[in-house]
Design an enzyme around this catalytic site. Structure first.
Site: not given
Ligand code: JF5
Length: 238
Positions: A171, A118, A90, A156
């Site tokens: 498009d 984490e 994230p 894709r």
């Molecule tokens: C993840 C620590 C990775 O939650 C996600 C994620 C959300 N948007 N893009 C990726 O990945 C899992 C969670 C916590 C590292």
């Protein structure tokens, strides 16, 4: 130069991806030899008797952190000079269509590392990760679903993956910078709801103009942020 895109997914939950990879477009792409998928499980690279892949964070706090040794061993076992290591997290750069296009055009071998809890030990990030990608501002339990999103969006766009006449990428929403115009198919009337007359006229100039207006209107209502970089003709100049 080979035309096949190799995608290795590094995850301790490989079964979360097998259904996705064995259906529809991804299945056809790999059967056609256009994309090669491999699952690499860091657990297979552990050396302790409990096959430990994570541990408590130094400094305290909740959750678990993925240990460096199994991740280094897993990634180093598949790395080549051509590979690009992507971490799903994230805190990565928000994934957009331009990123999918770039990865599809420029990659030979993607190694997609799926974090969880984490996160991963920072030394993995520093030493091995080329690029960090987020699929949006929410937290998942692990990176596998976000890896599936990136794989689908990239695969894709590889030559030959969208078979037949289906390759109309210019498009599409996000290539034009606008949302899609409304589409209709038969029947021409369903439960009293009629298909707009203009689509039956056969005047393709008029139809194109109508579709463009619809796309502009819809984008203005739902995603005005996308119009920021569009000129008065709706052309995207971002
Ligand atoms: C993840 C620590 C990775 O939650 C996600 C994620 C959300 N948007 N893009 C990726 O990945 C899992 C969670 C916590 C590292």
């Amino acid at each position: 130069m080979s035309n096949v895109l190799k995608i290795d997914v590094v995850t301790i939950f490989p079964k979360m991806l097998t259904g996705f990879l064995q259906e529809s477009m991804m299945k056809r792409a790999s059967e056609a030899g256009l994309v090669e998928f491999r699952m690499v499980n860091p657990r297979d690279f552990t050396t302790d008797k409990h096959n430990t892949t994570d541990d408590r964070p130094f400094g305290g706090g909740p959750g678990m952190v993925m240990k460096p040794e199994p991740l280094f061993a897993a990634i180093e076992s598949i790395q080549t000079p051509e590979s690009r290591v992507i971490l799903m997290t994230p805190s990565g750069k928000p994934f957009e269509q331009v990123d999918a296009r770039r990865l599809a055009d420029e990659s030979e071998h993607l190694i997609i590392l799926c974090g969880h809890y984490e996160g991963i030990d920072e030394r993995v990030r520093e030493a091995l990760v080329d690029e960090e990608i987020s699929i949006g501002d929410y937290v998942l339990t692990n990176g596998v679903l976000s890896a599936a999103v990136v794989i689908d969006a990239v695969a894709r766009l590889r030559p030959g993956v969208l078979g037949g006449g289906a390759i109309a990428t210019e498009d599409e929403s996000f290539s034009s910078g606008l949302l899609e115009f409304p589409q209709y198919t038969r029947p021409s009337e369903f439960r009293g709801m009629k298909v707009p007359e203009i689509l039956f006229g056969g005047d393709h100039g008029k139809i194109a103009k109508w579709r463009h207006e619809q796309a502009l209107q819809r984008t203005n209502e739902r995603r005005p942020d996308l119009l920021q970089n569009n000129d008065e003709n709706g052309k995207n100049n971002a």
